[in-house]
Write an enzyme that holds these catalytic residues in place. Sequence first.
Site, short mmCIF file in Angstrom:
data_model
loop_
_atom_site.label_atom_id
_atom_site.label_comp_id
_atom_site.label_asym_id
_atom_site.label_seq_id
_atom_site.Cartn_x
_atom_site.Cartn_y
_atom_site.Cartn_z
N VAL A 40 -19.38 40.66 12.79
CA VAL A 40 -18.31 41.50 12.62
C VAL A 40 -18.31 42.63 11.19
CG1 VAL A 40 -16.00 41.05 12.09
CG2 VAL A 40 -17.35 39.02 12.70
N GLU A 109 -8.49 45.95 16.52
CA GLU A 109 -7.90 46.79 15.91
C GLU A 109 -8.12 46.53 14.04
OE1 GLU A 109 -3.20 47.78 16.61
OE2 GLU A 109 -2.95 46.60 15.32
N GLY A 114 -9.05 44.09 6.15
CA GLY A 114 -10.16 42.41 6.77
C GLY A 114 -9.65 41.43 5.88
N ASP A 155 -10.02 26.44 15.90
CA ASP A 155 -10.41 26.51 15.01
C ASP A 155 -10.03 26.76 13.90
OD1 ASP A 155 -13.15 26.90 13.42
OD2 ASP A 155 -14.20 28.44 14.16
N ASP A 173 -10.82 34.69 15.51
CA ASP A 173 -11.92 34.48 16.22
C ASP A 173 -11.28 33.05 16.88
OD1 ASP A 173 -14.25 33.10 15.52
OD2 ASP A 173 -14.25 32.29 13.33
P1 ADP Z 1 -17.28 33.70 13.12
O1 ADP Z 1 -17.15 34.31 14.54
O2 ADP Z 1 -18.33 34.65 12.71
O3 ADP Z 1 -16.05 33.02 12.13
P2 ADP Z 1 -14.59 35.70 12.85
O4 ADP Z 1 -14.02 37.11 14.12
O5 ADP Z 1 -13.85 34.35 12.37
O6 ADP Z 1 -16.15 35.56 12.98
O7 ADP Z 1 -15.05 37.13 11.73
C1 ADP Z 1 -15.43 36.92 10.60
C2 ADP Z 1 -14.83 37.15 9.53
O8 ADP Z 1 -14.63 38.57 9.95
C3 ADP Z 1 -12.94 37.17 9.65
O9 ADP Z 1 -13.11 35.46 8.33
C4 ADP Z 1 -12.43 38.38 8.46
O10 ADP Z 1 -12.69 38.10 7.12
C5 ADP Z 1 -13.44 39.80 9.05
N1 ADP Z 1 -12.42 40.14 10.40
C6 ADP Z 1 -12.87 39.72 12.05
N2 ADP Z 1 -11.90 40.71 12.84
C7 ADP Z 1 -11.62 41.29 11.84
C8 ADP Z 1 -10.08 42.22 11.92
N3 ADP Z 1 -9.94 42.24 13.36
N4 ADP Z 1 -9.44 42.85 11.46
C9 ADP Z 1 -10.22 42.87 9.94
N5 ADP Z 1 -10.98 41.59 9.76
C10 ADP Z 1 -11.24 40.90 11.00
MG MG Z 2 -14.57 32.72 12.29
MG MG Z 3 -15.98 31.81 15.07
#
Ligand code: ADP
Ligand code: MG
Ligand code: MG
Length: 334
Positions: A40, A109, A114, A155, A173
Site C-alpha cells: 500500500v 482517496e 493514513g 475483518d 481493507d
Molecule cells: P492489507 O490488506 O495489507 O491489510 P489495507 O487495505 O488494510 O491492506 O491497508 C494497509 C494500511 O495502509 C492500513 O492499515 C492503513 O494504515 C493504510 N491505508 C490503506 N488505505 C488507506 C487510505 N485510503 N488512506 C490512508 N491510509 C490507508
Molecule cells: Mg488491513
Molecule cells: Mg487485508
Amino acid sequence: SYGDALRSTLDLDQSRACDGQFEEEYQPLQAVGKGAFGFVWKALRRSDGQEVVVKFINKARVVSDCWVDDPMLGRVSQEIALLTRVQHHNIVKVLEVFENGSYFQMVMEKHGEGLDLFEFIDLQPRLDEPLASYIFRQLVAAVFYLRAKNILHRDIKDENIIIDKCFHIRLIDFGSAAMLAPGSSFTISVAHWSTAPQRCFREIRMRVQSWRCGLLVYCSTLLFSENPFCGVEEILEAKLKPPFPLSTDLHGVLCGLLHPDAAQRMTLDQLLLQTWISQPISLAEYSWTEVVPSTQSYCLPQQQESKPQMYVTQNFFSDQHDETLPDDDDEDDM
Ligand code: ADP
Ligand code: MG
Ligand code: MG
C-alpha cells in the site's frame, strides 16, 4: 526508517507492480501502513499533483473463489468489486482501478494522513464518552450500510479503520469481505430460528465471529486503550472490569454487545436504539492536538489544525449519509 523505505522501493520496483497505464498516470511516493510486504503506497497523480493511496493487489494471491465478474471492470478480485460498488461517508473511496498482467492497482482517496485506529489508540488519545461514541457510531453506520447491501466485511479491526484530524473515520481493507446471498441469515429473525436450524447456526456463527464481535471489543478498546479480555475464559465469562467508571448507558451497551450467549447478544438494530450511540456531541469543542497531544510525528508541518464543524447526529444512520455518485441510478445493483 530509511532502510525500510529503501527495501520497500526495491520490492516495488522488482515486483513490477506499477507497470502499465497506472505508472503513466501516477508516481509512487512511499509505502504506508505497516507494509513491509503490504503493497500500500502513497502516490502522486501526475495530472494535478493530487496525493492518493494505492493498493497493489497481487493477482496470484487472490484465491479462486474471490474472483468476480464485474460488469464494468471485467474479472477482478472481490475486494475491488465490492469497494467500487459502495458509497458511504465512512467507507474508503476508490477513485479508479488499473491492472497489468500480475497486479491490480486500486487507487483510493487518501484519508487523513493514513493514521489507522490501531496507531491512533497507541497514541493514547484522551477520549471522553461522547467522542468515543462519535467514532464508534461511524463504524456502526458503515456496518449498517454494508448489511443493507448484503456485504460482510469479516475483518473489522482497528488496523482497518483510518481516522483523520476531524475524527472522521473510514473503513478500509475489503480483502476478506464477502457477499451474502439475499435472504440468508442476516435477515432471519429470532422468531424463525426454531424452524430453520441450519440458518440459525449461520446466524449464530456470524454473531460470534464477525463484525459484531469486532465492533464490541473495539468500542471498549477505544475508551480503555486496552482489550477488555485477556483470554478465552474471560471472553466466555464476559466479566467487564473497566479501569475507570462508565456511564450506565455505556455499561449497558458493552454488556449487551459482549453477552456470551449469542442468542441474547444485542443486535445491530438494538444497538441503534441505544441512547449512548446517538448522544449529542459538539465536535467544535474537540481539537486533534488536545485529544492526541503525542501526535507530533504524524502531523505534517504544513497541515493546519482544522476544527471540525458541529455535527448534528440525529440523522446519522439515515440515507442522507450515503455519498451518491451522479451516475448511481441503481442502489441495489449488487
Ligand atoms: P492489507 O490488506 O495489507 O491489510 P489495507 O487495505 O488494510 O491492506 O491497508 C494497509 C494500511 O495502509 C492500513 O492499515 C492503513 O494504515 C493504510 N491505508 C490503506 N488505505 C488507506 C487510505 N485510503 N488512506 C490512508 N491510509 C490507508
Ligand atoms: Mg488491513
Ligand atoms: Mg487485508
